[in-house]
Design a protein around this motif. Structure first.
Motif, PDB file in Angstrom:
ATOM      1  N   HIS A 104      -2.701  70.735  59.535  1.00 12.31           N
ATOM      2  CA  HIS A 104      -3.516  69.570  59.753  1.00 12.31           C
ATOM      3  C   HIS A 104      -3.060  68.551  60.926  1.00 12.31           C
ATOM      4  N   LYS A 105      -1.697  68.390  60.574  1.00 14.36           N
ATOM      5  CA  LYS A 105      -0.812  67.453  61.493  1.00 14.36           C
ATOM      6  C   LYS A 105      -0.971  68.122  63.001  1.00 14.36           C
ATOM      7  N   LEU A 106      -1.113  69.322  63.023  1.00  8.55           N
ATOM      8  CA  LEU A 106      -1.248  69.792  64.492  1.00  8.55           C
ATOM      9  C   LEU A 106      -2.602  69.820  64.970  1.00  8.55           C
ATOM     10  N   LEU A 107      -3.569  69.790  64.196  1.00  4.48           N
ATOM     11  CA  LEU A 107      -4.937  69.640  64.600  1.00  4.48           C
ATOM     12  C   LEU A 107      -5.196  68.296  64.906  1.00  4.48           C
ATOM     13  N   ARG A 108      -4.632  67.213  64.178  1.00  4.61           N
ATOM     14  CA  ARG A 108      -4.856  65.922  64.708  1.00  4.61           C
ATOM     15  C   ARG A 108      -4.242  65.284  65.925  1.00  4.61           C
ATOM     16  N   SER A 109      -3.023  65.923  66.099  1.00  5.60           N
ATOM     17  CA  SER A 109      -2.345  65.832  67.399  1.00  5.60           C
ATOM     18  C   SER A 109      -2.903  66.348  68.480  1.00  5.60           C
ATOM     19  N   ALA A 110      -3.746  67.637  68.266  1.00  7.97           N
ATOM     20  CA  ALA A 110      -4.295  68.077  69.498  1.00  7.97           C
ATOM     21  C   ALA A 110      -5.588  67.325  69.915  1.00  7.97           C
ATOM     22  N   ASP A 111      -6.032  66.530  69.020  1.00  7.68           N
ATOM     23  CA  ASP A 111      -7.436  65.860  69.157  1.00  7.68           C
ATOM     24  C   ASP A 111      -7.586  65.181  70.716  1.00  7.68           C
ATOM     25  N   GLY A 112      -8.190  65.721  71.474  1.00 11.28           N
ATOM     26  CA  GLY A 112      -8.423  64.976  72.838  1.00 11.28           C
ATOM     27  C   GLY A 112      -7.024  64.941  73.346  1.00 11.28           C
ATOM     28  N   HIS A 113      -6.004  65.596  73.298  1.00  9.19           N
ATOM     29  CA  HIS A 113      -4.932  65.794  73.922  1.00  9.19           C
ATOM     30  C   HIS A 113      -5.098  66.261  75.222  1.00  9.19           C
ATOM     31  N   PRO A 114      -4.450  65.387  76.444  1.00 14.28           N
ATOM     32  CA  PRO A 114      -4.936  65.825  77.928  1.00 14.28           C
ATOM     33  C   PRO A 114      -3.987  67.036  78.205  1.00 14.28           C
ATOM     34  N   GLY A 115      -3.001  67.170  77.644  1.00 13.37           N
ATOM     35  CA  GLY A 115      -2.006  68.115  78.020  1.00 13.37           C
ATOM     36  C   GLY A 115      -2.158  69.477  77.514  1.00 13.37           C
ATOM     37  N   ILE A 116      -3.342  69.808  76.954  1.00 15.38           N
ATOM     38  CA  ILE A 116      -3.631  70.929  76.213  1.00 15.38           C
ATOM     39  C   ILE A 116      -4.900  71.618  76.566  1.00 15.38           C
ATOM     40  N   ARG A 117      -4.967  72.976  76.854  1.00 11.60           N
ATOM     41  CA  ARG A 117      -6.014  73.570  77.179  1.00 11.60           C
ATOM     42  C   ARG A 117      -6.209  74.898  76.559  1.00 11.60           C
ATOM     43  N   LEU A 118      -7.689  74.990  75.909  1.00 11.14           N
ATOM     44  CA  LEU A 118      -7.857  76.426  75.312  1.00 11.14           C
ATOM     45  C   LEU A 118      -8.424  77.310  76.243  1.00 11.14           C
ATOM     46  N   ARG A 119      -7.886  78.510  76.325  1.00 11.93           N
ATOM     47  CA  ARG A 119      -8.745  79.483  77.269  1.00 11.93           C
ATOM     48  C   ARG A 119      -8.864  80.833  76.459  1.00 11.93           C
ATOM     49  N   GLU A 120      -9.709  81.548  77.159  1.00 10.85           N
ATOM     50  CA  GLU A 120     -10.315  82.923  76.796  1.00 10.85           C
ATOM     51  C   GLU A 120      -8.889  84.025  76.888  1.00 10.85           C
ATOM     52  N   THR A 121      -9.064  84.969  76.121  1.00 15.84           N
ATOM     53  CA  THR A 121      -8.054  85.857  76.058  1.00 15.84           C
ATOM     54  C   THR A 121      -7.878  86.774  77.633  1.00 15.84           C
ATOM     55  N   ALA A 122      -9.207  87.034  78.282  1.00 21.42           N
ATOM     56  CA  ALA A 122      -9.311  87.456  79.535  1.00 21.42           C
ATOM     57  C   ALA A 122      -8.378  86.659  80.315  1.00 21.42           C
TER      58      ALA A 122
END
Length: 421
Positions: A265-283
């Protein structure tokens, strides 16, 4: 349409014979999956495509009405496999979007966990994009659990209200994944791997204590990047410490790219709105051209065993399916094509009293010897790149545990080998 969870009748939406897909690990929509399995008798026989579980929602007794298929034997999937109720799909991770978009495993129903909508009324995908995007696009029905405790993680894919057939609102902590602290052998292996990683490298890493230990030893590096299938606690710590900046990445400069978040949960809280992280599709995350274009891509993946030619078994241990073909070959090939890249397979030299450097694999060839790069154990690094079989054997013997080396050499002399000498 919006429904209350207590009144949600999934038999209205899921037909007998359907394939149901949901987000894996922390992205599992727990309220929906729990409801699905509670109502399985009312639906009739259907199939679920499983990723890596972070909960115990799915259990062997559910196979009375549900067929289970997965690309991996990790976590709770091992119990399904031991019970004989899990069908394994042995494909590269890069193939999963196509598998779920068409053919016999095409997704009919997608269950998703989403944060509340943004100011424009659009929903982000929450904690995973990876193959979920393909399932959503293919599905006849999309059912969303909108969880107000879910962080918002940036990514290009969003959903409009019209993309969703049913919305259920919940408020509960997402599932989490925690890793055991690394032992002394793991730390010795991690030290060898970390010693290969230079400032400015872009990192890909697999699942488990070993990749986490490697990341934990990189605190003195500068301007590392991340392009990986997943983002973990140790990776997030490097981002927050300013070690991972992405400043030297060739693509997605300044941004850590991953398919999903997998951690506490610490990771999930830290990632909330973080401008340096992007989730992308497997393709995108596993595309060969995207990987080859990365600056100094270092791919770190684990294995069950490696034979003396460099073939890798990452799937079966002791006759049980415990791993996956996964994305290892995708990333190892990408790292090999990347300028200054390093394709790394790391593993302990033994499992109990058995050597994991072997004359002949006891399971399938998950990664071909033609894709072999660097193999690392607690005894050192065997660089197999561009090396003929005779040199490979010598270098792999040198990183086996010393008391296992005579038996491996004897197996060579007796012809118990995966190919002629």
């Amino acid at each position: 349409m919006e429904e209350q969870l207590s009144r949600l009748d999934l038999a209205r939406w899921i037909r007998e014979g359907d394939t149901v897909v949901w987000g894996q690990a922390c992205a599992e929509p727990l309220s929906l999956t729990e409801r699905l399995l509670e109502q399985r008798e009312r639906i009739g026989r259907f199939r679920c495509f499983l990723g890596i579980p972070a909960s115990d929602t799915v259990r062997p007794e559910h196979a009375d009405r549900v067929s289970f298929v997965s690309y991996c034997g990790s976590g709770g999937n091992r119990a399904l496999h031991r019970a004989g109720v899990l069908d394994v799909l042995p494909v590269h991770y890069s193939a999963l979007p196509g598998v779920l978009a068409e053919g016999p495993l095409r997704a009919d129903v997608a269950l998703v966990q989403l944060p509340p909508p943004d100011s424009d009324g659009r929903y982000g995908l929450g904690l995973a994009d990876d193959y979920l995007t393909s399932a959503i696009d293919a599905a006849r029905v999309v059912i969303a659990e909108v969880n107000d405790q879910l962080p918002r993680v940036h990514g290009p894919r969003t959903l409009a209200p019209t993309d969703i057939d049913v919305v259920v609102r919940t408020s509960r902590p997402p599932a989490e994944v925690k890793h055991e602290p690394p032992g002394p052998v793991t730390l010795r292996i991690a030290a060898h791997v970390a010693g290969l990683i230079e400032d400015g490298s872009t990192l890909q890493f697999g699942i488990g204590a070993l990749p986490e230990a490697v990341l934990g030893l990189l605190g003195d590096r500068r301007d590392l990047g991340i392009h990986s299938g997943l983002l973990t606690d140790a990776a997030m710590e490097l981002i927050e410490a300013g070690v991972v900046t992405g400043a030297r990445k060739s693509t997605d400069r300044g941004v850590a790219v991953a398919g999903l978040l997998m951690g506490s949960h610490k990771l999930l809280r830290s990632a909330d709105g973080h401008p340096g992280i992007r989730l992308r599709e497997t393709a995108y995350t596993h595309h060969p051209d995207v990987l080859a274009a990365q600056h100094r891509l270092v791919a770190v993946n684990s294995a069950v065993e490696v034979d003396l030619t460099g073939q890798v078994n990452a799937e079966v241990a002791g006759g049980r399916y415990v791993g996956a073909v996964g994305g290892a070959a995708d990333f190892l090939r990408g790292a090999a094509r990347s300028h200054g890249g390093l394709p790394v397979v790391a593993l302990p030299s033994t499992a109990g009293d058995r050597s994991r450097i072997v004359a002949r694999l006891s399971g399938p060839v998950s990664t071909a010897r033609s894709d072999a790069g660097l193999v690392v154990t607690e005894y050192g690094v065997a660089d197999l790149r561009g090396q003929p079989l005779r040199v490979r054997r010598k270098r792999l013997l040198a990183i086996a545990r010393p008391d296992h080396r005579p038996a491996l050499e004897a197996a060579l002399e007796q012809g118990e080998f995966a190919c002629p000498r």
